[in-house]
Each structure stands twice: as structure tokens, then as C-alpha cells.
Design an enzyme around this catalytic site. Sequence first.
Site, PDB file in Angstrom:
ATOM      1  N   ASN A  13     -83.168 -61.156  16.992  1.00 52.49           N
ATOM      2  CA  ASN A  13     -84.268 -62.039  16.591  1.00 52.49           C
ATOM      3  C   ASN A  13     -85.049 -61.403  15.429  1.00 52.49           C
ATOM      4  OD1 ASN A  13     -86.758 -63.384  16.404  1.00 52.49           O
ATOM      5  ND2 ASN A  13     -86.764 -63.902  18.580  1.00 52.49           N
ATOM      6  N   ASP A  69     -88.748 -57.286  25.529  1.00 51.41           N
ATOM      7  CA  ASP A  69     -88.447 -58.498  26.286  1.00 51.41           C
ATOM      8  C   ASP A  69     -89.762 -59.196  26.594  1.00 51.41           C
ATOM      9  OD1 ASP A  69     -85.761 -59.553  27.322  1.00 51.41           O
ATOM     10  OD2 ASP A  69     -87.247 -60.199  28.792  1.00 51.41           O
TER      11      ASP A  69
HETATM   12  P1  IMP Z   1     -86.660 -62.667  24.795  1.00 52.86           P
HETATM   13  O1  IMP Z   1     -87.519 -61.487  24.962  1.00 52.86           O
HETATM   14  O2  IMP Z   1     -85.858 -62.601  23.525  1.00 52.86           O
HETATM   15  O3  IMP Z   1     -85.885 -63.058  25.990  1.00 52.86           O
HETATM   16  O4  IMP Z   1     -87.681 -63.808  24.406  1.00 52.86           O
HETATM   17  C1  IMP Z   1     -88.266 -64.738  25.151  1.00 52.86           C
HETATM   18  C2  IMP Z   1     -88.583 -65.948  24.335  1.00 52.86           C
HETATM   19  O5  IMP Z   1     -89.993 -66.055  24.292  1.00 52.86           O
HETATM   20  C3  IMP Z   1     -88.128 -65.936  22.863  1.00 52.86           C
HETATM   21  O6  IMP Z   1     -86.867 -66.448  22.678  1.00 52.86           O
HETATM   22  C4  IMP Z   1     -89.149 -66.845  22.211  1.00 52.86           C
HETATM   23  O7  IMP Z   1     -88.757 -68.174  22.327  1.00 52.86           O
HETATM   24  C5  IMP Z   1     -90.372 -66.600  23.053  1.00 52.86           C
HETATM   25  N1  IMP Z   1     -91.275 -65.644  22.402  1.00 52.86           N
HETATM   26  C6  IMP Z   1     -91.374 -64.309  22.547  1.00 52.86           C
HETATM   27  N2  IMP Z   1     -92.358 -63.809  21.788  1.00 52.86           N
HETATM   28  C7  IMP Z   1     -92.886 -64.854  21.145  1.00 52.86           C
HETATM   29  C8  IMP Z   1     -93.938 -64.963  20.198  1.00 52.86           C
HETATM   30  O8  IMP Z   1     -94.591 -64.015  19.767  1.00 52.86           O
HETATM   31  N3  IMP Z   1     -94.175 -66.200  19.770  1.00 52.86           N
HETATM   32  C9  IMP Z   1     -93.495 -67.294  20.194  1.00 52.86           C
HETATM   33  N4  IMP Z   1     -92.519 -67.250  21.060  1.00 52.86           N
HETATM   34  C10 IMP Z   1     -92.204 -66.025  21.532  1.00 52.86           C
END
Ligand code: IMP
Length: 183
Positions: A13, A69
Site C-alpha cells: 500500500n 496493520d
Molecule cells: P491493513 O492494515 O492493510 O489490513 O488495512 C486495513 C484497511 O484500513 C486498509 O486497507 C484501508 O482501507 C483502511 N485504512 C488503514 N489506514 C487508513 C487511513 O489512514 N485512512 C483510511 N483508511 C485506512
Amino acid sequence: MQQSYDVLFASSNKYKYQEASTILAEFGIKLGFFNCKLLEIQSDSIKKIALHKVTDAFNQCKKPVIVEDDGLFIDSLGGFPGPFSSYVFKTIGNNGILQLVNKKRTANFQSVIAYCDKKQLALFDIKVKGKISEKIHGKGWGYDPIFIPQGQKKTYALLKNKNKISHRYLALRKFSNWFVRRQ
Ligand code: IMP
């Protein structure tokens, strides 16, 4: 060749990396990007997910590395989407979340930073309370257009200082205090 970073950020990401890199620069830490796919276990704990991810990341890059995460936890939905935030965003998105949330709109964004090198594993976690907006406001990535942190009137997407108050900022600040002292 001299290493041009202090620690790697493993993720696919680029938004997360860009924000993390800006935040850590403020604390004098240079962040490199390790663009990769990481094993993500099924768990209701984002700490456990982050621990597995950072171990996988270290096994791939063999360098000091962090992973992050996150999860958006909505009180009236029993903490959903929580650890499934990424999947839920890809499937029902912000419009789907707005349809599910009724009167009680309180929520929190949680972030875990996990660090691994050849000697040590460490975790830094944080929770930012807030609420889900009534409508989509702004054009930020992920849940930015629907999350209003406590004490603010605007969503993350509309706040100019998101990187000074967000769950990512606070978790990375915790990490950097530890990392800088340890060096
Ligand atoms: P993971 O940690 O990649 O599993 O992320 C969880 C999900 O939360 C991400 O795919 C985003 O869609 C969302 N997310 C995490 N941090 C942010 C942020 O700062 N702004 C908006 N969405 C977020």
C-alpha cells in the site's frame, strides 16, 4: 553501496508508505519501501496479524523492517470491520459502511506497528476514537472520507493535519521514541 534508509516499511500500500515516510522523517528516521505481498493470517487480533506479517517481511528482506496493520472498529457493529477492514473496503466500500451504520456512530481506528530485526520483535499500538460521518466527505484514500476523529469536525480526508493526529502518526511516534533511544 551505502544503505539509504534506517528501516524498511513492508507493504503493498503506497499510501500507507507515503504517510509513514513523511511522519518518520519528522523524527529523523529514513524509511525505505519494501513493496511486497505478505502472508496475512485470519485472526480477530490486529496485533497477531501484524506479528505474523512482520516475521514474514523479515524472512523476505533480512533487514530491519516494520509493518503496519490497521482496523476501523465501529461500536454499533460489534467492532466490524476491524481486522477485515481491507477486505470490507474492497467489497462494500464507504457507501456500504454508511448503509450499515445508524444512530450510534462511534468508532475507533486502531493501528499496530510491528518491528523485526535479527535480534528483536516489538509491537506499538494505538487507538484513535471518533465517529462515522453521515455522508462521504472528501476524497482521501480508504476510510478517510468517513472517519471523524474525536475533537474534530471534519473527516480525515478533509483535515489538513491528518498526519499530525492520525492512528498512524501516534503509533509511529511510539515506535520512533523507542527506535531512536535504542540506536
Ligand atoms: P491493513 O492494515 O492493510 O489490513 O488495512 C486495513 C484497511 O484500513 C486498509 O486497507 C484501508 O482501507 C483502511 N485504512 C488503514 N489506514 C487508513 C487511513 O489512514 N485512512 C483510511 N483508511 C485506512
